[in-house]
Design a protein around this motif. Structure first.
Motif, short mmCIF file in Angstrom:
data_model
loop_
_atom_site.label_atom_id
_atom_site.label_comp_id
_atom_site.label_asym_id
_atom_site.label_seq_id
_atom_site.Cartn_x
_atom_site.Cartn_y
_atom_site.Cartn_z
N SER A 1 0.63 -1.20 0.08
CA SER A 1 -0.03 -0.17 0.17
C SER A 1 0.75 1.31 -0.11
O SER A 1 1.70 1.41 0.87
CB SER A 1 -0.94 0.13 1.25
N SER A 2 0.40 2.16 -0.62
CA SER A 2 1.08 3.53 -0.84
C SER A 2 0.47 4.46 0.43
O SER A 2 1.10 5.43 0.53
CB SER A 2 0.83 4.07 -1.93
N THR A 3 -0.36 4.06 0.88
CA THR A 3 -0.94 4.63 1.88
C THR A 3 -0.27 4.29 3.23
O THR A 3 0.11 5.11 4.15
CB THR A 3 -2.61 4.37 2.26
#
Ligand SMILES: Nc1ncnc2c1ncn2[C@@H]1O[C@H](COP(=O)(O)OP(=O)(O)OP(=O)(O)O)[C@@H](O)[C@H]1O
Ligand SMILES: Nc1ncnc2c1ncn2[C@@H]1O[C@H](COP(=O)(O)OP(=O)(O)OP(=O)(O)O)[C@@H](O)[C@H]1O
Ligand SMILES: [Mg+2]
Ligand SMILES: [Mg+2]
Ligand SMILES: O=P([O-])([O-])[O-]
Lengths: 321, 523, 308, 354, 308
Positions: free
Chosen positions: A18-20
């Motif tokens: 995840s880029s989050t």
């Protein structure tokens, strides 16, 4: 060649997904690799967190699971944190390419058509909470939009509302709503649909879909009529968040931490089948108040409550010393 | 002599003399176009605003004046030529091209007005538009060339100027063609129209400058083609200047030179490290370096070998044409398709992970057709005399190739390879799919230090080659899409600057190498 | 007419070619004047071309040195000399085709019918209409035979066909047909191609192509026809046809022809100019005189085959 | 002193040599085939075959350099074609499920184009978007590219030639992600502010940017074609008093017409395959612009579809992206082959002169 | 030795070139035998080359027809004839350079020192070492003068230099120097280049380059030197040097030289063969005889310039 069974490289700990979640794990990983000494006040300083140690950062956390410190100042093992998406992270984890799969949506939502037992080997570690904010362009906020109801958000994303004047709090001139979404399959998109539209597969109508949260932020900044969702880490002056009103309750930045906030989502670090000592050492660091303060808060995410922290810590193997 | 007296035209004078009047009249619109271009572009770019006057004149007035001056000049030129006040050599007609061009402009203008302003729906707008368009085209067609060129372009300028003057179109004017979701604002439209109209005027003036006729048309055409070349130069310079302006200072921030051999360029020579506060892109630079090295090692021997085989050994036939089709096909295969292919073919077979090695091979495949095509050209252009001379000395083909053909083709091959490298070094899509993982690395991939021998196959492994890596274009992509360094726009521009520096250096070196060898050969 | 070399030097004329460094040779770099080895060539009537003190440079290299000669009208003038002596260069000076070579620089004066062609404001189109040229290897356009011939007149606006011209009533299809026929007949090609005027010219044989190029050149009604080794790419039969044609043309046109075959020069030309290596004009006189009794020893050596 | 002209007395040795050579060739072929095969099915075994191959080649090099070299170069030639075969094979294999699942709907369907929930993956919007951007790009690249080619090869004085030619080549060198970066951070915002677009990213911006990127391809291929028109053909026109421009228009361009059109086709191919600029500039929604020709609207192209969704896809979704790759590949191959056929035909018609 | 044309035809020999369709001309397409227009050319000593009934085809087109002649040793033989008559083709048959032209097909027999060169198993390397060739335009390799000369011997393993050779003790730098000197002296070039042996050969003038090519050819120690218009690209002074050189070389080598200049043939050759269009050898005899008193009318026409 063949199937590397544990991690992409022996000795080091790898995470991807995840880029989050990336802002958290990436900072944790970077500091881990730098292994700052105990007298570094800014990044480590164990004393500030009630940790009694004069060891370097990684030496301390890895030491909890019996890893030997290096003389060279290097950490007992390196970490490498990839940047991708939830789906990729979970898939790589499943295929044994990484030790930790970062995810911004639960695995059950990401793979909705899989059975319980298929999902069993994914071991969930929640490391932080992202109260997914609703963000708008600065110009829209300036025109009075400081809050928006959940129904209005649903209306916008289902194509029923197309002009800002249809939103109550807005008192500016008539302006089309530019609806921005994240790429399908990203954790952020999945949880938004799940939380706002009630189903991870719900239909929605958007004007553009951005591959990553940063692109969402930039798009908001460049527009004067946009609405979007991303992660708290991506709220900025030019891409401010607005309060969400649900059943008469207005969720401000402070109140978003409350568990009732329906867009709140957990940020996960999944491990496969078990949690190895390496993985545990790294995740323990993030779960500790030190990690929550150092990695989670600077990224603008919400730290776990003590209660949830304890619960997550209890899933980890006990430190051996 | 009898047959020659059939001739229909008396001989023209051997010399032409353009009257200064004509020269003066026709130079003015060209100058006006330049002014309009500069002022108009500055307005479009937002450097000039309609609120702030230019030399005490409202910007709108400036544009209007430019248009009227240009239009008046053109009409005067046309009249002077038609009344034979100045000596020109116009043809009987300006020709179908010019006529249909202006006809189309008239058609669109009337069509737009009818449909958008008067709201003629369906295709009803087409009737008046076609009538006017055909009328305009027809009258140009049957007018003498000097009129056919100057009058419509002059009127076009005057018409636009009139629209501005009577505030039919002014900066506050807007126009939203139905259904397009686009609004043309006067602030954009006014400078744009001015540039277009004066440009048409300048073309007509270039025609007039040479007295119309064949020479005039040549001047007009050369004006268009020359402007195009100048614009391309301008775009290139602007692109580069823009990147340099935004990225240069960030990129060189903290650079230290001396004393002695000490040299430190943080952005380029450091990795990314939160603790040390470093925000460098060294790992990406090294990643790109290894990708290029790998691609070259793979593609150059295969490409040059195939080129030699095709030119020196293979009989022209089905086999060579199949290879040619394949090569040209590879050349035009989109990079993202190469990426997908690498993902399906290489990644599962090379440790099932994104890796530097997979990127090298994919980029190598992309470089291959470039190397093959340029090498083949270079080898083909080695004169047959060399081969004959060598054969006549009783030297075998292979020795000839090694000793004479390849060395003579070397400049071409080297140039091709260098330019090919420039191209693949900037590729993003395949890297994204088969190589990338962490954009924020502290350390560069240590390819040389990672060779290890093992007792089991494959006996030699290299961990660095089998792990993912960053690369300059990917780093830039990361900066755009994921804000890898937070709110730091300078970081992206600086990365773009370094990427451009690397890629364009290859091009510049390649082009200079070629020039050098050309000069040397011709000397 | 006399060899101008013997006349007093005129001061630098202003009507030299206006490219860079038009300056007259300065005292510092003054070159020795080449002494003529022959007495003037005299003829009756006006000269078609008067060339005076013509120097041509390619970059830094000089290809022609102080050429001075006058070419009589309606006759065949042959230019001979060893390879590289500047024959082609000289020829291309006469219709300013050298302008197309970037490195070429011309100094001196060339007058056509008394009008200087190296002056500002010269109308190159008009000049080249008057001074036609036929090249060493036939170079028809990849168009039909008819279009090859009507190309020039059409570009000069003397012919118009097609719908537009018919609308305007300026259509000249008939005149085109007449023109094509006349030129092909003049070029002795009509018989061979009259039934396939709309075929592509590239389908003709080399000799036919060369005659087509001559016809194409005649179509713009030149006064002078320059030919640079027009038969060198042809077989003997085609060559013979071209030679006949040249003699025929000389009745109406001034023909200047470069050849590397002395026999050919002897056969077809009225007067012959001999160039020798270094770009000098060594002798210019009646063809018979040149081949039988040249004044210059070097020319004698050359035509008797002592070298070359 | 001099040797005999004949080699007859060595014939026995030759025969032995021949047998050894065929054996070598056999072993080399087998080991190479083995490497390829194992790499496809069991990559960890490949190394043995590679070692065997290297050994044979090494021996061959020492013993029969010329023939070994020729063999190796033949292999290099074959492997170039092989790369293409592999690309085709892997693309098609990976995309088959998507084609099978969607049938013809993958190319065209009304509405409901793309939904992970319903496993619907129609590429129609992306195909349309690709077509639209390509048309715009061609409108930019073809005339400007050809004009540049004419300028460079026919008109430019030497000093301008020395500037413009390298400049056009350099333009080709600017990486697509840099264009994308500028488009994304600057032009998109500019269009929002100055053209009142209601959403970020528009087909017209992508079209123009991609056109600029395809321009150097058109220019350099067309320039080659134009420059290959022999000088003596142009001289022919100039010598009868045609102006330079008339010569260009009526002799040079017609004579090089096929080469120029091939240049345009190759430029179109570049535009079709351009990825990163479209990816970061466009909105990448699987929807058609409205109306269909609305160039100020937003959509997705085949390339940007792959690049933007690639990271989030698995299963049928990813196979659909491979299908997009297949369509891209077929389009570009068709353009490339057409260009080659045109060029070959000219060569045949004009006797190899042009 | 007599002109073999008069001898009875031998049956098809098996040692013709072994490419496709080696079959002897069959009865169906049998061509009329060209009747010789001159009586046999006789000379003393062995012939270097004996050519018999040589036909060459390019694809379907025949470029040489039944050539039969014998070339005497240590003399200069000139081949003359109009363009396209097959002189170059004939020359290239003598060292089988025609093998390099895909469409070329050779029938008939050529013997070098009595050994058939069109037979299977011929060693082309050895043949070409013995029969050297110098081309129309000078074609030195883009290497140093020294390397140009040592190229052949090096490739034949007769010279070895460099680190490896020095390590192995087979270094022959000295011998190379001697060889270079000897060849350059033989080619009359030593004086001019002795101080710049390591400069690139492309820096030499055309005439020097051509002599370098001759020196390069001498370095492999041939018996015969074939020259195809060796002076056609050169100026008269360079030409004169090459001509002197040819006469010099004829003392030790058999020189066969194609020229398009009859004067040149007359100046340098001992005997001359005249080819005419269609690829026939029309007359072969002492040079003096050919130019002063040819037996064939066509040759007479040709050498007196009636055509060509
Ligand atoms: N375009 C050019 N650039 C530079 N030098 C040139 C050019 N054209 C000719 N020259 C040189 O000028 C000299 C004269 O050339 P020119 O072609 O006029 O000779 P020529 O007498 O026609 O020879 P030929 O019989 O071979 O045609 C030669 O030395 C030649 O090398
Ligand atoms: N490679 C080739 N392919 C086909 N035909 C050829 C080839 N080389 C020569 N010819 C033809 O063979 C014939 C003889 O050619 P060759 O070159 O031997 O003539 P030549 O006497 O040397 O002429 P020149 O004096 O022009 O050099 C000519 O008709 C020529 O067109
Ligand atoms: Mg010439
Ligand atoms: Mg020849
Ligand atoms: O990048 P995501 O967190 O949205 O999957």
């Amino acid at each position: 060649l063949g199937n590397a069974s544990e991690g992409s490289s022996e000795g080091s700990l790898s995470a991807d997904g995840s880029s989050t979640v990336y802002p958290i794990t990436s900072k944790a990983g970077s500091l881990w690799n730098s292994n700052p000494p105990a007298d570094d006040e800014e990044y480590w300083g164990p004393g500030q967190y009630d940790i009694d140690s004069d060891e370097n950062l990684a030496d301390y956390w890895a030491g909890l699971y019996g890893f030997e410190a290096n003389d060279s100042g290097k950490p007992p093992f390196e970490t490498s944190i990839g940047l991708n998406h939830t789906g990729v992270g979970l898939q790589k984890l499943e295929e044994g390419q990484v030790d930790i799969g970062d995810a911004s949506a639960p695995v059950s939502a990401e793979f909705p058509d899989r059975s319980e037992s298929e999902l069993e080997p994914f071991v969930d570690h929640v490391v932080a909470v992202d109260a997914q904010p609703i963000m708008v362009s600065k110009a829209v906020q300036d025109d009075g939009l400081d809050k928006i109801t959940l129904e209005e958000v649903q209306g916008i994303y289902q194509g029923e509302i197309s002009d800002w004047t249809e939103v109550e709090a807005y008192d500016g001139p008539s302006k089309e709503v530019q609806v921005i979404g994240r790429a399908e399959g990203s954790g952020t998109d999945t949880s938004f649909r799940n939380n706002v539209l009630g189903d991870p597969d719900a239909e929605m109508e958007v004007d553009s879909r951005k591959g990553e949260n940063q692109q969402v932020q930039t798009t908001l900044e460049q527009s004067d009529n946009a609405i979007a969702y991303a992660g708290l880490a991506f709220v900025s002056d030019q891409a401010p968040m607005v309060n969400l009103v649900i059943d008469g309750t207005e969720y401000t930045r402070e109140k978003m931490a409350e568990p009732e906030y329906p867009l709140a989502r957990d940020l996960h670090c999944y491990t496969w089948e078990d949690t190895s000592e390496k993985e545990a050492a790294f995740i323990r660091m993030i779960l500790h108040p030190y990690g929550q303060q150092q990695f989670v808060e600077p990224a603008d995410y919400l730290p776990l409550t003590d209660e949830r922290r304890e619960e997550e810590l209890s899933k980890l193997p006990e430190p051996s010393n | 002599m009898s047959e020659r007296s059939l001739q229909y035209q008396s001989q023209n004078a051997l010399t032409v003399e353009h009257s200064p009047t004509l020269t003066g009249l026709s130079v003015v619109p060209i100058g006006l176009f330049l002014v309009a271009f500069v002022v108009g572009s500055a307005t479009l770019a937002g450097w000039l605003g309609f609120e702030s006057p230019l030399f005490g004149l409202a910007l709108e007035t400036v544009f209007t004046a430019l248009l009227f001056a240009s239009g008046a000049c053109l009409l005067a030129t046309g009249a002077a030529s038609r009344l034979e006040i100045v000596d020109t050599t116009p043809d009987r007609s300006a020709g179908v091209g010019v006529a249909s061009g202006f006809g189309f402009v008239a058609f669109s203008a009337i069509g737009l007005t009818a449909s958008q302003t008067f709201g003629l729906g369906g295709v009803r707008w087409a009737l008046p538009a076609s009538v006017v368009g055909v009328l305009v085209a027809g009258s140009i067609l049957f007018a003498r060339e000097d009129f056919g060129v100057t009058v419509p372009s002059g009127l076009f300028s005057l018409l636009i100027g009139g629209l501005f003057l009577f505030d039919v179109i002014d900066p506050s004017w807007t126009f939203s063609p139905a259904g397009f979701g686009v609004t043309f604002f006067g602030t954009v439209f006014v400078p744009l129209l001015t540039i277009v109209a004066t440009f048409v005027g300048a073309w007509a003036a270039a025609n007039a400058f040479q007295g119309f006729g064949a020479a005039g048309r040549q001047a007009g055409a050369f004006f268009l083609i020359g402007t195009n070349a100048a614009l391309i130069l301008l775009v290139l310079v602007l692109l580069i200047a823009f990147i340099v302006k935004n990225g240069f200072w960030y990129a060189v921030d903290g650079m230290e030179i001396g004393p002695g051999l000490h040299f430190h360029w943080p952005f380029v020579m450091d990795g990314y490290d939160v603790f040390l506060g470093q925000k460098g892109i060294f790992p990406a630079i090294v990643g790109t370096f290894w990708l290029v090295v790998g691609a070259v090692v793979l593609a150059v021997p295969i490409g040059v070998g195939a080129a030699v085989f095709l030119t020196e050994y293979a009989e022209q036939g089905r086999f060579t044409s199949v290879v040619e089709v394949a090569t040209n096909g590879l050349w035009s295969t989109p990079s993202v398709v190469f990426g997908l292919f690498g993902y399906a073919f290489l990644v599962p077979r090379l440790g099932n992970n994104t890796s530097l090695l997979a990127g090298m091979i994919v980029l190598g495949f992309m470089l291959l057709p470039l190397v093959l095509i340029t090498s083949r050209e270079a080898i083909k252009s080695v004169p047959d005399e060399y081969r004959d001379a060598s054969a006549a000395l009783g030297v075998s083909k292979w020795e000839t190739i090694k000793e004479v053909t390849i060395p003579s083709a070397m400049p071409g091959i080297v140039t091709g390879v260098i330019i090919g490298i420039g191209r693949i070094a900037g590729e993003t899509a395949p890297i994204l799919i088969v190589t990338a993982d962490n954009p924020q690395r502290k350390f560069a991939p240590a390819v040389l230090g990672s060779f290890e021998f093992t007792a089991t196959p494959p006996f030699i492994v290299n961990d660095a080659l089998l792990s993912g890596s960053s690369a300059l274009p990917y780093q830039l992509y990361g900066a755009i899409t994921t804000g890898v360094v937070g709110d730091d726009p300078g970081y992206g521009w600086a990365t773009a600057f370094v990427l451009l520096l690397v890629v364009l250096s290859f091009y510049v070196i390649g082009i200079m190498t070629r020039m050098y060898f050309r000069k040397k050969l011709h000397a | 007419m006399s060899n101008r070399m013997n006349e007093p030097q005129e001061p630098a004329e202003s009507n030299r070619q206006s490219t860079d460094s038009v300056t007259q040779t300065t005292a510092g770099e003054s070159q020795e004047k080449i002494q003529p080895e022959w007495t003037e060539y005299e003829f009756q009537g006006d000269p078609k071309f008067s060339v005076e003190d013509l120097d041509v440079y390619y970059g830094d290299e000089q290809a022609l040195q102080g050429i001075t000669m006058e070419v009589p009208e309606n006759s065949v003038t042959a230019l001979i000399g060893p390879s590289g002596c500047g024959k082609s260069t000289f020829l291309r000076c006469l219709n300013r085709m050298n302008d197309r070579i970037k490195s070429a620089r011309v100094e001196g004066s060339v007058e056509l019918d008394g009008e200087e062609i190296y002056q500002d404001g010269i109308n190159l189109v008009e000049l080249r209409k008057r001074v036609g040229m036929v090249f060493q290897s036939p170079n028809p356009f990849p168009k039909s035979i008819r279009d090859n011939i009507s190309y020039g007149p059409r570009k000069h606006g003397e012919l118009e066909t097609g719908l537009l011209a018919r609308l305007r009533g300026t259509d000249s299809t008939d005149r085109e047909q007449q023109l094509v026929e006349r030129c092909l007949k003049q070029a002795a090609l009509w018989e061979e191609v009259s039934d396939r005027l709309d075929d592509n010219a590239l389908g003709l044989s080399g000799g036919q192509q060369q005659r087509l190029c001559i016809a194409r050149c005649l179509a713009v009604d030149p006064d002078v026809i320059l030919m640079d080794e027009p038969a060198s790419a042809l077989d003997p039969i085609a060559t013979a046809k071209i030679e006949d044609l040249i003699e025929e043309l000389a009745k109406e046109y001034t023909v200047i022809v470069v050849t590397h075959s002395m026999q050919q020069a002897a056969r077809i030309s009225d007067q012959t100019a001999v160039f020798l290596t270094g770009g000098e004009l060594v002798e210019f006189d009646d063809t018979d005189k040149i081949f039988e009794n040249p004044e210059s020893q070097r020319v004698e050596d050359y035509v008797t085959g002592k070298f070359g | 002193m001099s040797n005999t002209l004949q080699r007859g007395d060595q014939s026995e040795i030759d025969e032995g040599d021949d047998r050894r050579e065929s054996l070598l060739r056999l072993v080399a072929g087998a080991s190479l085939g083995g490497s390829l095969l194992t790499f496809l099915v069991a990559p960890w075994l490949t190394v043995f075959f590679v070692i065997a191959f290297l050994a044979v080649v090494g021996y061959g090099w020492l013993a029969y350099q010329e023939r070994t070299a020729k063999g190796l170069m033949f292999l290099a030639t074959v492997s170039t074609a092989l790369v293409l075969v592999l690309i085709i094979a892997f693309l098609f294999i990976r995309s088959l499920p998507a084609f099978g699942h969607m049938g013809l709907d993958i190319l065209y369907t009304d509405g409901d184009f793309w939904s992970r929930a319903n496993d619907r993956y129609s590429l129609y919007p992306a195909i349309w978007g690709t077509g639209l951007t390509t048309i715009l790009a061609t409108i930019v690249a073809a005339p400007l590219g050809i004009a540049s080619a004419i300028f460079i090869s026919e008109i430019a004085p030497p000093w301008a030639h020395e500037i413009v030619k390298p400049a056009v080549e350099t333009l080709a060198g600017i990486p697509s992600i840099v264009y994308g970066f500028i488009g994304f951070t600057i032009i998109n915002g500019y269009m929002m502010d100055n053209f009142g677009l209601s959403s970020i990213g528009s087909i017209v911006v992508v079209g123009v940017v991609v056109g600029l990127m395809a321009l150097p391809t058109v220019a350099s291929v067309a320039e080659d074609a134009i420059a290959s028109v022999p000088d003596h053909m142009k001289d022919g026109a100039v010598a009868i008093g045609a102006t330079e421009w008339q010569t260009i228009k009526t002799v040079t361009i017609p004579a090089s017409f096929s080469g120029v059109s091939a240049a345009v086709l190759l430029g179109v191919g570049r535009a079709v395959g351009e990825t990163m600029a479209a990816t970061v500039i466009l909105g990448n929604i699987m929807e058609l612009p409205e109306p269909l020709y609305n160039v100020f609207g937003n959509t997705v192209t085949l390339t940007s579809l792959i690049a933007s969704q690639y990271g989030n896809s698995h299963g049928l979704h990813r196979e659909a992206l491979f299908a997009a790759g297949v369509i891209l590949f077929i389009t570009v191959m068709a353009l490339s082959v057409t260009a080659q056929i045109i060029e070959a035909r000219v060569k045949r018609n004009l006797g190899g002169d042009l």
